[in-house]
Design an enzyme around this catalytic site. Structure first.
Site, PDB file in Angstrom:
ATOM      1  N   SER A  37      76.728  30.742  43.390  1.00 33.43           N
ATOM      2  CA  SER A  37      75.290  30.854  43.121  1.00 33.43           C
ATOM      3  C   SER A  37      74.589  29.575  43.571  1.00 33.43           C
ATOM      4  O   SER A  37      75.181  28.494  43.529  1.00 33.43           O
ATOM      5  CB  SER A  37      75.018  31.115  41.634  1.00 33.43           C
TER       6      SER A  37
HETATM    7  C1  LIG Z   1      72.016  32.645  47.222  1.00 31.42           C
HETATM    8  S1  LIG Z   1      72.022  33.039  45.541  1.00 31.42           S
HETATM    9  C2  LIG Z   1      70.386  33.582  45.212  1.00 31.42           C
HETATM   10  C3  LIG Z   1      69.315  32.608  45.453  1.00 31.42           C
HETATM   11  C4  LIG Z   1      68.116  32.907  44.597  1.00 31.42           C
HETATM   12  N1  LIG Z   1      67.354  34.007  45.098  1.00 31.42           N
HETATM   13  C5  LIG Z   1      67.317  31.643  44.375  1.00 31.42           C
HETATM   14  O1  LIG Z   1      66.247  31.479  44.934  1.00 31.42           O
HETATM   15  O2  LIG Z   1      67.805  30.821  43.599  1.00 31.42           O
HETATM   16  C6  LIG Z   1      72.842  34.626  45.521  1.00 31.42           C
HETATM   17  C7  LIG Z   1      72.933  35.214  44.137  1.00 31.42           C
HETATM   18  O3  LIG Z   1      73.325  36.576  44.284  1.00 31.42           O
HETATM   19  C8  LIG Z   1      74.124  36.886  43.153  1.00 31.42           C
HETATM   20  N2  LIG Z   1      74.881  38.108  43.442  1.00 31.42           N
HETATM   21  C9  LIG Z   1      76.052  38.246  44.142  1.00 31.42           C
HETATM   22  N3  LIG Z   1      76.420  39.531  44.181  1.00 31.42           N
HETATM   23  C10 LIG Z   1      75.478  40.235  43.489  1.00 31.42           C
HETATM   24  C11 LIG Z   1      75.317  41.607  43.170  1.00 31.42           C
HETATM   25  N4  LIG Z   1      76.208  42.522  43.571  1.00 31.42           N
HETATM   26  N5  LIG Z   1      74.242  41.978  42.436  1.00 31.42           N
HETATM   27  C12 LIG Z   1      73.331  41.055  42.014  1.00 31.42           C
HETATM   28  N6  LIG Z   1      73.448  39.741  42.289  1.00 31.42           N
HETATM   29  C13 LIG Z   1      74.493  39.331  43.018  1.00 31.42           C
HETATM   30  C14 LIG Z   1      74.982  35.657  42.970  1.00 31.42           C
HETATM   31  O4  LIG Z   1      75.552  35.630  41.678  1.00 31.42           O
HETATM   32  C15 LIG Z   1      73.968  34.554  43.255  1.00 31.42           C
HETATM   33  O5  LIG Z   1      73.361  34.131  42.064  1.00 31.42           O
END
Ligand SMILES: C[S@@+](CC[C@H](N)C(=O)[O-])C[C@H]1O[C@@H](n2cnc3c(N)ncnc32)[C@H](O)[C@@H]1O
Length: 374
Positions: A93
């Site tokens: 994350s």
């Molecule tokens: C790059 S980060 C997101 C960045 C966020 N939008 C920000 O501005 O802080 C990607 C996120 O997607 C989540 N994630 C991964 N797979 C997922 C899923 N199947 N459904 C929902 N969230 C998911 C991860 O846990 C992580 O927190």
């Protein structure tokens, strides 16, 4: 000190062309979302925790307002819980670098009057940007990880935003607030989930990073038609962490230099080109790869198919293959199609989702095509 944060926000926003998004970036305090702890990557030690309490305030704020992704969790461990570096794991994350967040919001044409579903709340920063611009009532966001979701909820509430927040697997979308004008992914998918297509209004769009198991990444921007089909170009190359259920399975040590032997003149280093890697991935979607010096090893853990390709002499490379299908031969056929087309970049490819099938094509929908794994 708040004056310093405002000044840094102003500097961070200065590169943004759109006046709306520039004003939004200036208004939303990223430090609320990043929290007090992040991981920074150090080549030899891995993910090293950095804690606000151990830094001068101005250094911390400079880090928070730098245009970089700030990792808040690796392999499920939150930065606030880490007391020592963690090596050989992936980040799970982060707060994505603001310039890329805004770029994706622009590609998705997030603007007044649209209702949006975000997949991957993460720190809540991008959710907050959308709430600021559209109003919280227009925004739904879903996060897979319970601890990450809880932190984002606290930060959003503190910042005064009240979007609909859901904790769960975003690959299923969020039915109860559908239909949406926009779905925007901030984690990368291997294929476009059917539910996303069904939860978007005809004429609406899905903008999401895509990432396969070889590591080829693109940004897909799909328009959903009246008939429930969706088509996309790939406007850019982007690399995001995978949506958790779409991540590659662990790749253990495998036997190399055994099996059927052949010779090739196709340079395996084509996989070092980002489009070459994408094409290889389309041709062998279950494969993963590692380089061991100049030898390329490809392995499909789902079937056990394996290939390794090592330099022979000035005439080419020696290939060893075993398992239920010839993995290098599949990759080589894909690369040959791409070379024949003149090695275009990702913008020459497109994706059609129709009739329960997802096909990536080259040039036009009736050109050479590869099916994405179901
Ligand atoms: C790059 S980060 C997101 C960045 C966020 N939008 C920000 O501005 O802080 C990607 C996120 O997607 C989540 N994630 C991964 N797979 C997922 C899923 N199947 N459904 C929902 N969230 C998911 C991860 O846990 C992580 O927190």
């Amino acid at each position: 000190m708040n004056g310093l944060a405002a000044k840094l926000r102003h500097e961070l926003a200065a590169f943004i062309n759109s006046p709306h998004w520039r004003a939004t970036l200036e208004a939303v305090p990223r430090e609320l979302f990043v929290g007090d702890d992040v991981f920074q990557h150090d080549g030899s030690r891995g993910w090293v925790p950095a804690h606000r309490s151990e830094m001068r305030r101005e250094d911390w704020l400079a880090l928070v307002y730098s245009d970089q992704s700030l990792v808040t969790q690796v392999a499920g461990v939150m930065a606030e819980d880490a007391t020592a570096p963690i090596a050989n794991v992936w980040s799970t994350s982060s707060s994505t670098l603001p310039s890329l967040v805004v770029r994706m919001l622009e590609v998705a044409r997030i603007g007044e009057g649209v209702k949006v579903l975000e997949i991957g709340t993460g720190t809540g920063y991008s959710t907050a940007l959308m709430c600021h611009r559209l109003g919280s009532d227009a925004v739904t966001s879903i996060e897979y990880d319970p601890e990450v979701a809880q932190r984002a909820k606290i930060a959003l509430t503190k910042a005064g935003y009240t979007p609909a927040l859901v904790q769960g697997d975003g690959l299923g979308g969020v039915d109860r607030h559908a239909p949406y004008h926009r779905i925007i992914g901030t984690c990368a998918v291997r294929t476009i989930p059917d539910r996303w297509v069904r939860q978007v209004r005809p004429g609406g769009t899905i903008t999401t990073p895509m990432l396969g198991w070889l590591g080829g990444g693109v940004l897909a921007h799909l328009r959903v038609g009246e008939d429930g089909t969706a088509t996309s170009g790939f406007p850019e190359v982007v690399y995001f962490m995978p949506a958790r259920p779409h991540a590659a399975p662990p790749l253990d040590m495998v036997k190399m230099g055994v099996g059927e032997v052949s010779h090739t003149t196709m340079d395996p280093a084509l996989l070092c080109d980002q489009t070459g890697l994408l094409v290889a991935q389309l041709a062998a979607p279950q494969a993963q790869h590692v380089w061991i010096e100049k030898t390329l090893a490809l392995h499909d853990v789902t079937s056990g198919a394996h290939a390794d390709v090592q330099p022979a002499d000035s005439t080419g490379w020696v290939v060893h293959q075993y398992g239920p299908y010839r993995l290098w031969d599949a990759v080589e056929r894909g690369l040959a199609v791409w070379l024949e087309a003149g090695k275009p970049d990702q913008s020459a490819f497109g994706l059609t989702v129709a009739g329960g099938e997802q096909r990536v094509w080259l040039g036009s929908p009736d050109g050479p095509a590869w099916r994405l794994p179901g």
